[in-house]
Structures are given as C-alpha cells and as structure tokens.
Design an enzyme around this catalytic site. Structure first.
Site, mmCIF file in Angstrom:
data_model
loop_
_atom_site.group_PDB
_atom_site.id
_atom_site.type_symbol
_atom_site.label_atom_id
_atom_site.label_comp_id
_atom_site.label_asym_id
_atom_site.label_seq_id
_atom_site.Cartn_x
_atom_site.Cartn_y
_atom_site.Cartn_z
ATOM 1 N N HIS A 236 0.867 -1.183 0.000
ATOM 2 C CA HIS A 236 0.000 0.000 0.000
ATOM 3 C C HIS A 236 0.898 1.225 0.000
ATOM 4 O O HIS A 236 1.672 1.418 0.937
ATOM 5 C CB HIS A 236 -0.855 -0.040 1.291
ATOM 6 C CG HIS A 236 -1.679 1.184 1.522
ATOM 7 N ND1 HIS A 236 -1.936 1.698 2.777
ATOM 8 C CD2 HIS A 236 -2.325 2.000 0.661
ATOM 9 C CE1 HIS A 236 -2.710 2.758 2.674
ATOM 10 N NE2 HIS A 236 -2.954 2.983 1.411
ATOM 11 N N HIS A 330 -7.010 4.148 -4.783
ATOM 12 C CA HIS A 330 -8.148 4.548 -3.936
ATOM 13 C C HIS A 330 -8.163 6.027 -3.563
ATOM 14 O O HIS A 330 -8.973 6.429 -2.716
ATOM 15 C CB HIS A 330 -8.332 3.593 -2.727
ATOM 16 C CG HIS A 330 -7.154 3.423 -1.833
ATOM 17 N ND1 HIS A 330 -6.756 2.192 -1.365
ATOM 18 C CD2 HIS A 330 -6.297 4.311 -1.306
ATOM 19 C CE1 HIS A 330 -5.698 2.342 -0.575
ATOM 20 N NE2 HIS A 330 -5.406 3.615 -0.531
ATOM 21 N N PRO A 379 -6.886 -3.874 2.263
ATOM 22 C CA PRO A 379 -6.002 -4.226 3.368
ATOM 23 C C PRO A 379 -6.660 -3.902 4.708
ATOM 24 O O PRO A 379 -7.334 -2.880 4.837
ATOM 25 C CB PRO A 379 -4.768 -3.349 3.136
ATOM 26 C CG PRO A 379 -5.205 -2.234 2.261
ATOM 27 C CD PRO A 379 -6.420 -2.688 1.516
ATOM 28 N N HIS A 405 -12.113 0.828 1.102
ATOM 29 C CA HIS A 405 -10.680 0.714 0.790
ATOM 30 C C HIS A 405 -9.847 0.154 1.930
ATOM 31 O O HIS A 405 -8.654 -0.074 1.760
ATOM 32 C CB HIS A 405 -10.122 2.065 0.357
ATOM 33 C CG HIS A 405 -9.656 2.940 1.488
ATOM 34 N ND1 HIS A 405 -10.451 3.272 2.561
ATOM 35 C CD2 HIS A 405 -8.461 3.553 1.703
ATOM 36 C CE1 HIS A 405 -9.767 4.051 3.376
ATOM 37 N NE2 HIS A 405 -8.568 4.236 2.890
ATOM 38 N N LYS A 481 7.240 -1.944 7.562
ATOM 39 C CA LYS A 481 6.717 -0.579 7.682
ATOM 40 C C LYS A 481 7.842 0.434 7.882
ATOM 41 O O LYS A 481 8.884 0.101 8.437
ATOM 42 C CB LYS A 481 5.779 -0.482 8.883
ATOM 43 C CG LYS A 481 4.486 -1.232 8.681
ATOM 44 C CD LYS A 481 3.486 -0.921 9.766
ATOM 45 C CE LYS A 481 3.042 0.512 9.751
ATOM 46 N NZ LYS A 481 2.274 0.886 8.566
#
Length: 482
Positions: A236, A330, A379, A405, A481
DNA sequence: ATGTAC
C-alpha cells in the site's frame, strides 16, 4: 452528528436526506452496519459528507463507505460524482496522497514450505524497499526522466526492464491515466519526487506477505491465481512527496479560483474549480501526472520486492515467481460514464479512500476478469486480515462503481501514540507468528489494530449491501513498515 | 498522507 439524522434504508444503508440542511444539493448515502454507523458518528466525517453535498455540479448522492473517517475537507471513504465538464473538481476530494493504492501479487509458494525463511524474507524486503518519511529510493531521476514517469506511469518501468506487459494489463488504467501533463506539476513537487521512485513511505503504508487463508469464490480466486495456503505479496503506497506537493499547490491556487467563479463553500477545505476552467484543467493534468508517478512507484516496488523473494528463496523453494493480481487506486478523480437517472452520463468520480469496483463486463477490465468483475484489494489494519473482493453490478448502480478501501481509523494518531507502546505491539505481533520490520516504533504504535475498525465488519457491510463480493481472506505473516 | 509549521 446524531443517529436520528439518518433514515434507515436497509440493514446496511442509511441516508441523510437533502432536507437536513438548506445548502445541500443532494443527499448523503452511507453504507454501514448499525455498529459502523455509530463509529462514524464519533468524528466530523459525516458533517464533512454533508458539506460535500453543496458542491456545484453533483449528479447524485454523495456516497460514504463503512470505513469512513475524517479527512481534509472531504471524509476519507467518500465518493462524489460531478458532471463533466461543467461541474467542479476538488483536490480535497482526491486527497493529499494522489493515487494512493494497493497492489497484490500471487504465488504458488506454500506457506508451510516457506515458513522457515520468512524472517529472512522480511529483512530482505525491508532492505530492498526503502521506507520511512522523506526516504530516498534507488534512483535519482533527471528532470526529463521524471517527466517521462509522469506521462507514462508504469509503462516507464517496462522500458527499464522492471515490468511486463502482463503487469500493465492487470493494473487499473493499465498503469497510465490519460491526460497527464507534467508541465503543470511545480518544480518544487518534481524536486521532492525526483529521488522517491521505488519507496514505500510511512504512516499506514506497508508491504506485507500474507497467506491465502480462506477462499469464498473459487472461480474468481482461480482467475486471480489465488490458492489456499499459498503466499501472496501486497503493498500500500502512493505518490509520496510529489503527489503531496501537487495537492498542496492546487489547494492554495484554488482559493482564488473559488472567489473568481463565485462558488459558495461551507468549508474552505473544499476548494474546487470547474473542470472546464483553466485552473481545473491544470489541476487535472498535474493530478494525473502524480497518479502516474504512483503507478510507476508501485511497479518499481513490485520489481524490488520480487528480487528480494528471489534472493531469499531461490534454491530453497521450487517456484517463487510472483504474478500480478491487480493494482487499484483509492485516491483519484476519474472521468467515467455512469448511468444517472437511467441515462449514461460522463462524470468525474472523486474517490477518496474508496476503491474503484467495476462490475463484470466493464470496458477497461482485462479479459480474465471480464466475467468476475474487477479485483478490489482491501487491506486491514496491521496484523489483521486483508480481503480480496470483486466489483458488482450493484456497485455500478448505486456507488458509482466504488467500494471500501480498508479498515478505517477510529483513533487519532496522537491518541494511538499515547495509548500504545510500539515495542510491546511488535512483540505481540511476533508472538502471533508475524515477522515485523519497523523503521519506527512510534510509527508502529500509530498503526496499532485497536486504532482501526474491524476490517471483517467493513467487508461484511459492503458485501451485505452488494457493492462488492468476497473472493478471499488473507492472513499476514510478514509486515514491513517505515 | 507529508522534509508532520515558511
């Protein structure tokens, strides 16, 4: 906002009627279970949705998804369609992270076979894909190359040997939106973007390896190459500093446009301009450039991630090739044709924290997805499940071909940082068998699962309302991350 | 989301 403001239309649909406030031009249509409606009442997101209904040129209700939360001007999880070309376009309705989106890749690697190598894979993905605030990537693009990225999107990566034509085919808009013109992207935005191609960013951006845990629609799963018990890769991210700067630049420029065109707004954050005005045209050209930068960014990241897989698993796992399932945007404004009051009409669909969810048979979908509808990638919050859905005929009819989303934040970043200890959260996730690579423990705390709604509830709502259909549920085993 | 305030 009070619950009594809402008229219940069905188990999963609620309406704020046009009569709620005198300046509303259309109604608000919210998709939510009773529980998610109550969650949405806690912040200003629904007041923001009402504000959006005052924009000139709306062709139908402002649609709000169950993962809604407060954003800049518009709620995140909001969809608004304005008539093309006389209606307005609003940068706040698209978001600061232009073409933030999700890519999913399938594999035939069995979890049980790969399990001993996952810690190493997590480290390799973290090393291969730069993440974190302001982080530079593997390229320093010359101005002419950056312009090419903005014009070509993911196709630029094909020329560099970092993408295949199959990747493009299985990307929304084939990885390149028409009408991009980097001449309308400021030098400042270009400078910020010049070294950020192939980077993940921070906040809720992530890269994840998941196991396909359960399949709900075998035909659709087969078309996508999803097999129970096998690994998939999803990530993402968006247009990084370049898109952020484009949004900032045009939010500022549109302040005067609002006055010039005599547009009345209940909130300055809704600044907008008619699409057929010079200001509107310039923003469209710049926004599309940032969108293409984001498509290319995800393509480059896919390439880097694939190399990490090969580096760790070659010789240990028989087959490690990753196949693109789909790549969705998105945060985007798109010119599309939708049936409005029984007639096809060209509109600008503002999707902010809402995924395009085209149903079966829609032009632009690759052949293998024509019968099943467009893959929708949802997600969940960190450490929780994610979902693969498909668009439906109902989403085309009642939500401008859009659906949710993600999980949707319920706790502010600041409160999450106060309430959650990043080191403990990391240990808890590791104990659940999830390998974590985190650039910042404070950043990890902000993304704690308790700061988000339950993604299963969100998916139950969109599925119950018919604006998406369940295909597969994914369980994370590696999380990277910034 | 974001060189998290020019």
């Amino acid at each position: 906002m009070l619950k009594k403001t809402f008229k219940k239309l069905s188990q999963y649909e609620w309406e704020i009627p046009k009569t709620y406030r005198s300046d509303m031009r259309v109604a608000v249509h919210l998709f939510a279970s009773e529980l998610l409606l109550e969650a949405a009442l806690d912040d200003l997101s629904l007041e923001q949705a009402v504000n959006v209904t005052t924009l000139p040129g709306l062709v139908g209700p402002v649609v709000v998804m169950p993962d809604v939360h407060q954003g800049y001007g518009f709620p995140i999880g909001g969809v608004a369609a304005t008539a093309f070309p006389h209606g307005v376009i609003s940068p706040g309705g698209i978001g600061y992270d232009i073409n933030c989106g999700v890519r999913l890749m399938s594999s035939s690697i069995e979890y049980t076979e790969a399990q001993p190598h996952l810690a190493q894979l997590a480290a390799a993905l973290n090393a291969a894909c730069p993440s974190g605030m302001g982080k530079a990537g593997p390229f320093k693009l010359k101005p002419s190359e950056l312009d090419a990225v903005c014009r070509l999107g993911a196709e630029w990566a094909v020329k560099q040997g970092m993408a295949t034509t199959e990747d493009l085919r299985r990307t929304e808009e084939t990885g390149c939106v028409d009408g991009a013109d980097p001449r309308w992207v400021s030098e400042h935005a270009k400078t910020r973007g010049s070294d950020q191609l192939g980077t993940l960013g921070s906040g809720n951006h992530f890269m994840e390896v998941d196991v396909v845990e359960q399949i709900f629609d075998p035909d659709a799963a087969q078309a996508m190459g999803l097999m129970e018990g096998c690994l998939v890769l999803q990530f993402h991210c968006g247009s990084r500093g370049l898109g952020h700067q484009v949004c900032s630049d045009y939010v500022q420029e549109f302040q005067s446009a609002v006055r010039r065109y005599g547009i009345q707004l209940p909130d300055r954050e809704l600044v907008c301009a008619p699409m057929d005005s010079p200001e509107g045209q310039h923003y469209l050209a710049a926004m599309r450039s940032a969108a293409n930068f984001a498509f290319c960014n995800r393509q480059v990241l896919a390439h880097l991630a694939q190399r990490a897989f090969e580096q760790v698993l070659a010789g240990k796992i028989r087959r490690f090739h990753l196949h693109q399932v789909y790549d969705v945007a998105h945060n985007m404004g798109k010119i599309e044709t939708h049936m409005i009051e029984g007639k096809p009409l060209k509109v600008c669909v503002h999707r902010k924290g809402a995924t395009r969810a085209f149903g079966p048979g829609q032009a632009g979908l690759p052949e293998e997805y024509q019968a099943i509808g467009q893959p929708v990638l949802v997600p969940g919050s960190m450490g929780t499940a994610s979902w693969v859905l498909v668009g439906t005929e109902t989403s085309m009819a009642i939500s401008y071909g859009s659906t949710c989303h993600g999980a949707g934040r319920v706790m502010s970043r600041s409160k999450a940082k106060r309430d959650v200890r990043g080191d403990r959260l990391r240990d808890e996730l590791e104990q659940q068998g999830i390998h974590i690579q985190a650039g910042s423990l404070a950043g990890l705390a902000e993304e704690a699962p308790q700061a988000y709604k339950d993604v299963d509830d969100v998916v139950e709502t969109v599925s119950g309302a018919g604006i998406a259909r369940k295909v597969a549920r994914l369980r994370p085993v590696v999380v990277v991350k910034g």
